[in-house]
Design an enzyme around this catalytic site. Sequence first.
Site, PDB file in Angstrom:
ATOM      1  CG  HIS A  33       6.832   7.013   3.349  1.00 11.21           C
ATOM      2  ND1 HIS A  33       7.871   7.594   4.412  1.00 11.21           N
ATOM      3  CD2 HIS A  33       6.607   6.326   3.349  1.00 11.21           C
ATOM      4  CE1 HIS A  33       7.992   6.168   3.448  1.00 11.21           C
ATOM      5  NE2 HIS A  33       7.565   6.172   3.216  1.00 11.21           N
TER       6      HIS A  33
HETATM    7  C1  UD1 Z   1       5.956   2.699  -1.241  1.00 10.01           C
HETATM    8  C2  UD1 Z   1       6.284   1.117  -0.368  1.00 10.01           C
HETATM    9  C3  UD1 Z   1       6.804   1.938   0.923  1.00 10.01           C
HETATM   10  C4  UD1 Z   1       7.965   2.939   0.234  1.00 10.01           C
HETATM   11  C5  UD1 Z   1       7.968   3.813  -0.125  1.00 10.01           C
HETATM   12  C6  UD1 Z   1       8.716   4.738  -0.145  1.00 10.01           C
HETATM   13  C7  UD1 Z   1       5.315   0.117  -0.335  1.00 10.01           C
HETATM   14  C8  UD1 Z   1       3.701  -0.963  -0.278  1.00 10.01           C
HETATM   15  N1  UD1 Z   1       5.391   0.890  -0.276  1.00 10.01           N
HETATM   16  O1  UD1 Z   1       5.177   3.710   0.021  1.00 10.01           O
HETATM   17  O2  UD1 Z   1       7.029   0.476   1.980  1.00 10.01           O
HETATM   18  O3  UD1 Z   1       9.033   3.293   2.060  1.00 10.01           O
HETATM   19  O4  UD1 Z   1       7.031   3.529  -1.687  1.00 10.01           O
HETATM   20  O5  UD1 Z   1       8.559   5.834  -1.004  1.00 10.01           O
HETATM   21  O6  UD1 Z   1       5.303  -0.999  -1.844  1.00 10.01           O
HETATM   22  N2  UD1 Z   1       3.271   8.833  -5.810  1.00 10.01           N
HETATM   23  C9  UD1 Z   1       3.327   9.978  -6.738  1.00 10.01           C
HETATM   24  N3  UD1 Z   1       4.912   9.332  -7.606  1.00 10.01           N
HETATM   25  C10 UD1 Z   1       5.413   9.057  -7.536  1.00 10.01           C
HETATM   26  C11 UD1 Z   1       5.568   7.993  -6.581  1.00 10.01           C
HETATM   27  C12 UD1 Z   1       4.264   8.108  -6.201  1.00 10.01           C
HETATM   28  O7  UD1 Z   1       2.393  11.214  -6.900  1.00 10.01           O
HETATM   29  O8  UD1 Z   1       6.482   8.267  -7.747  1.00 10.01           O
HETATM   30  C13 UD1 Z   1       1.542   9.549  -5.030  1.00 10.01           C
HETATM   31  C14 UD1 Z   1       1.030   8.797  -5.867  1.00 10.01           C
HETATM   32  O9  UD1 Z   1      -0.340   9.710  -5.023  1.00 10.01           O
HETATM   33  C15 UD1 Z   1       0.233   7.266  -4.710  1.00 10.01           C
HETATM   34  C16 UD1 Z   1       0.915   7.831  -3.861  1.00 10.01           C
HETATM   35  O10 UD1 Z   1       2.411   8.792  -4.005  1.00 10.01           O
HETATM   36  O11 UD1 Z   1      -1.229   7.119  -4.142  1.00 10.01           O
HETATM   37  C17 UD1 Z   1       1.634   6.495  -2.700  1.00 10.01           C
HETATM   38  O12 UD1 Z   1       2.546   5.763  -3.690  1.00 10.01           O
HETATM   39  P1  UD1 Z   1       2.563   3.896  -4.122  1.00 10.01           P
HETATM   40  O13 UD1 Z   1       3.591   3.577  -4.482  1.00 10.01           O
HETATM   41  O14 UD1 Z   1       1.938   3.716  -4.023  1.00 10.01           O
HETATM   42  O15 UD1 Z   1       2.733   4.182  -1.614  1.00 10.01           O
HETATM   43  P2  UD1 Z   1       4.221   4.759  -1.029  1.00 10.01           P
HETATM   44  O16 UD1 Z   1       3.776   5.656  -0.063  1.00 10.01           O
HETATM   45  O17 UD1 Z   1       5.462   5.843  -1.713  1.00 10.01           O
END
Ligand code: UD1
Length: 366
Positions: free
Chosen positions: A208
Amino acid sequence: MLILHVVGARPNFMKAAPVLSALDSLDGVGQLLVHTGQHYDANMSQVFFDQLELPRPDVNLGVGSGSHAVQTARIMTAFEPVLTEHRPEMVVVYGDVNSTVAASLVCAKLGVAVGHVEAGLRSGDRTMPEEINRLVTDQLADLLFTPSEDGNANLAREGVDRDKVHLVGNVMIDTLIRLLPLAEEKLAETGHLLPIDPAEPFCLATLHRPANVDDPGMLKRLVDALADIAARAPVVFPVHPRTTARLKELGLDGQRPGLHFIAPLDYLSFLGLQTAATLIITDSGGIQEESTYLGKPCLTMRPNTERPVTVDSGTNLILGRDTERLKAEAGAVLSGRAKRGVVPPLWDGRAGQRIAAVIDSWRSGT
Ligand code: UD1
């Protein structure tokens, strides 16, 4: 004494559970749990609260997704009035996600002490958002709880006062040790629902990181490599929402023989699968540690790691972006030539208690 904990994203939840539980046994300590809402899907958040027996959050900031600046700013703006209202003596933050750094910044400006669990880890790679979050949080924290010696060395090099730094071991392993029997039970009960037979050799994959999944060429090479490996042993791949979106955009989400994309798994199901897997392929931080504890070969698709102990002592190999090497190393493991490792010191299920003991001394000024 009032302690406020801030969690936001999936990898925070398993780290917070043992700390809340250990602090619960101290007299005169009240605790509040704030969920920033960085992760909001039920299978990225709620199911973890249930299985880890975390209390329901007292406050949910509901910030959701956004660019790094937007997400960080939203957390800060929403968290400031919560902090002003409750005025805890200490805020405990976890790991390296945007919620961690956002909450630390608000505390520093309002003069509230910060305890950072999983302090001192460094990949040396400032292109990773998590590395920026780690550097800033550790500069602001008043108590720094490190999982391994390398964390202490990194903090000493950065000039952090050594009196603030406490080597306590790995809290995520506390949770793993506590829930391992339940995870094995769950696998025995529900394993037949999986697209692979957990009694036969199989690979478990998770990817991811932006550097892997937001780069279309790299994501295609990774999926091709997994399909290649799946010709030898099936690959089960619980897909993070970020990765699902990218796979769809590029039309890479079609099933290939032996390569099974599935929805993100709950904690117990994922841990159960790790115990049964022949090989783990990942770019996660926490999974590098869990596989080392479980003695499972782990191939990490990143150019570096902030968890070098998993390579020096454990079962982890860092493969960079080299998908040819991924295929070769996977082949070696599937032929029975896997790296062996040992469990690092203080990964013993008692890190949460050590953190509670340090906080207890801190409040009495000793
Ligand atoms: C975040 C953490 C990363 C961790 C990961 C575990 C930061 C910078 N990164 O990354 O260190 O390894 O979590 O999962 O904080 N989204 C959903 N549903 C959710 C959450 C996210 O659909 O419940 C989607 C959204 O489109 C979002 C994307 O996933 O834009 C990324 O989510 P985000 O929390 O920004 O970062 P992660 O890639 O999950």
